[in-house]
Scaffold this motif. Structure first.
Motif, PDB file in Angstrom:
ATOM      1  N   UNK A   1      61.719  56.573  78.548  1.00 19.94           N
ATOM      2  CA  UNK A   1      61.781  58.110  77.990  1.00 19.94           C
ATOM      3  C   UNK A   1      60.340  58.656  78.175  1.00 19.94           C
ATOM      4  N   UNK A   2      60.369  59.776  78.282  1.00 21.23           N
ATOM      5  CA  UNK A   2      58.803  60.520  77.908  1.00 21.23           C
ATOM      6  C   UNK A   2      59.532  61.839  77.263  1.00 21.23           C
ATOM      7  N   UNK A   3      58.209  62.297  76.743  1.00 16.47           N
ATOM      8  CA  UNK A   3      58.605  63.643  75.734  1.00 16.47           C
ATOM      9  C   UNK A   3      57.376  64.673  76.186  1.00 16.47           C
ATOM     10  N   UNK A   4      57.789  65.949  76.472  1.00 18.69           N
ATOM     11  CA  UNK A   4      56.814  67.113  76.845  1.00 18.69           C
ATOM     12  C   UNK A   4      57.287  68.042  75.922  1.00 18.69           C
ATOM     13  N   UNK A   5      56.378  69.034  75.940  1.00 18.84           N
ATOM     14  CA  UNK A   5      56.603  70.216  74.991  1.00 18.84           C
ATOM     15  C   UNK A   5      56.325  71.488  76.053  1.00 18.84           C
ATOM     16  N   UNK A   6      56.744  72.607  75.259  1.00 17.69           N
ATOM     17  CA  UNK A   6      56.667  73.664  76.111  1.00 17.69           C
ATOM     18  C   UNK A   6      56.425  75.106  75.220  1.00 17.69           C
ATOM     19  N   UNK A   7      55.597  75.976  75.816  1.00 17.13           N
ATOM     20  CA  UNK A   7      55.327  77.237  74.934  1.00 17.13           C
ATOM     21  C   UNK A   7      55.153  78.220  75.741  1.00 17.13           C
ATOM     22  N   UNK A   8      54.598  79.379  75.273  1.00 13.80           N
ATOM     23  CA  UNK A   8      54.182  80.514  75.913  1.00 13.80           C
ATOM     24  C   UNK A   8      52.905  80.360  76.854  1.00 13.80           C
ATOM     25  N   UNK A   9      52.263  79.115  76.491  1.00 10.15           N
ATOM     26  CA  UNK A   9      50.962  78.751  77.386  1.00 10.15           C
ATOM     27  C   UNK A   9      51.207  77.721  78.507  1.00 10.15           C
ATOM     28  N   UNK A  10      52.422  76.855  78.263  1.00 10.37           N
ATOM     29  CA  UNK A  10      52.704  75.811  79.176  1.00 10.37           C
ATOM     30  C   UNK A  10      54.104  75.570  79.248  1.00 10.37           C
ATOM     31  N   UNK A  11      54.449  74.881  80.509  1.00 13.23           N
ATOM     32  CA  UNK A  11      55.975  74.481  80.483  1.00 13.23           C
ATOM     33  C   UNK A  11      55.857  72.915  80.421  1.00 13.23           C
ATOM     34  N   UNK A  12      54.657  72.451  80.488  1.00  7.88           N
ATOM     35  CA  UNK A  12      54.695  70.991  80.430  1.00  7.88           C
ATOM     36  C   UNK A  12      53.558  70.652  79.724  1.00  7.88           C
ATOM     37  N   UNK A  13      53.787  70.282  78.315  1.00 10.84           N
ATOM     38  CA  UNK A  13      52.670  69.920  77.459  1.00 10.84           C
ATOM     39  C   UNK A  13      52.999  68.261  77.313  1.00 10.84           C
ATOM     40  N   UNK A  14      52.238  67.467  77.864  1.00 18.56           N
ATOM     41  CA  UNK A  14      52.426  65.999  77.671  1.00 18.56           C
ATOM     42  C   UNK A  14      52.337  65.408  76.561  1.00 18.56           C
ATOM     43  N   UNK A  15      53.321  64.875  75.905  1.00 13.81           N
ATOM     44  CA  UNK A  15      53.367  64.078  74.557  1.00 13.81           C
ATOM     45  C   UNK A  15      53.450  62.596  74.623  1.00 13.81           C
ATOM     46  N   UNK A  16      54.327  62.221  75.452  1.00 10.11           N
ATOM     47  CA  UNK A  16      54.621  60.713  75.730  1.00 10.11           C
ATOM     48  C   UNK A  16      55.052  60.439  77.109  1.00 10.11           C
ATOM     49  N   UNK A  17      54.161  59.748  77.794  1.00  6.12           N
ATOM     50  CA  UNK A  17      54.323  59.647  79.430  1.00  6.12           C
ATOM     51  C   UNK A  17      55.486  58.348  79.536  1.00  6.12           C
ATOM     52  N   UNK A  18      56.042  58.369  80.607  1.00 10.70           N
ATOM     53  CA  UNK A  18      56.900  57.291  81.010  1.00 10.70           C
ATOM     54  C   UNK A  18      56.242  56.090  81.197  1.00 10.70           C
ATOM     55  N   UNK A  19      56.853  55.062  80.529  1.00 10.52           N
ATOM     56  CA  UNK A  19      56.177  53.672  80.263  1.00 10.52           C
ATOM     57  C   UNK A  19      55.189  53.621  79.352  1.00 10.52           C
ATOM     58  N   UNK A  20      54.905  54.614  78.632  1.00 10.51           N
ATOM     59  CA  UNK A  20      53.790  54.491  77.436  1.00 10.51           C
ATOM     60  C   UNK A  20      54.193  55.136  76.108  1.00 10.51           C
TER      61      UNK A  20
END
Length: 214
Positions: free
Chosen positions: A57-76
């Protein structure tokens, strides 16, 4: 006993898309929506701990600034409480200082593309990839209709050349009035959920996983 256990030949790819928009921070005092989002992220990380052979699994966030805020990468995945806390602190900081706006549609579209990168299927490994977006359902404020959300969840969900399919789901953890339920009813059957109690989220994720795997 971990509720997400399931035997499979190769880890199944799942991307979680968390709402880190300014509205999460601004309206937290109204209905604790940001607190629920943080709890949801923490529960996801805890639920998948030790499940690396079954789920990637991976986790990303999104906001008015970005569509992909990397939080947890695949395999990490985070390996301890300190790493998990750092991820939650990043989510809070971003929602507090980001610009107004909404990137829900772009974040889901981006997740559908990213979840399949470097992922291939064959006769023994033909599971769908999955995208699960957690949102506060504050879409009308930005002129986003349920129909547009449904289109974002289904467009580009099949890479016929690679034989990869991706299914996207939305879990709404906050709502002004009946907005979350109204959106859910407009989404494809079984793709939208309303979760106002954070402790219900693992049950919803388990339901999605078991219904898709089964």
């Amino acid at each position: 006993e971990n509720q997400l256990s399931h035997s499979m030949k190769r880890p199944r790819r799942i991307r979680f898309v968390m709402d880190c928009s300014g509205s999460m921070y601004r309206f937290n005092g109204y209905d604790q929506r940001q607190q629920r989002c943080l709890e949801a992220a923490a529960l996801v990380m805890e639920a998948f701990e030790g499940m690396e052979k079954r789920f990637d699994y991976s986790i990303v966030g999104h906001s008015g600034d970005s569509r992909c805020i990397k939080l947890v990468n695949f395999g990490e995945p985070p390996t301890n409480e300190k790493e998990r806390m750092r991820i939650l602190q990043t989510m809070v900081a971003h929602s507090q200082y980001c610009q107004s706006g909404d990137n829900t549609l772009g974040a889901i579209k981006q997740a559908i593309v990213d979840v399949t990168k470097g992922y291939s299927v064959d006769e023994e490994n033909d599971e769908d990839c999955m995208v699960i977006a957690v949102s506060d359902a504050n879409l009308a404020r930005y002129g986003i209709s349920p129909r547009e959300l449904a289109r974002a969840m289904t467009d580009g969900s099949s890479d016929s050349k690679a034989g990869i399919r991706t299914k996207a789901f939305c879990v709404f953890i906050a709502s002004f009035g009946s907005e979350a339920d109204d959106i859910r009813r407009e989404l494809p059957l079984g793709r939208g959920f309303v979760c106002m109690q954070t402790n219900e989220l693992p049950k919803i994720v388990k339901h999605i996983l078991t219904s898709e795997i089964g």
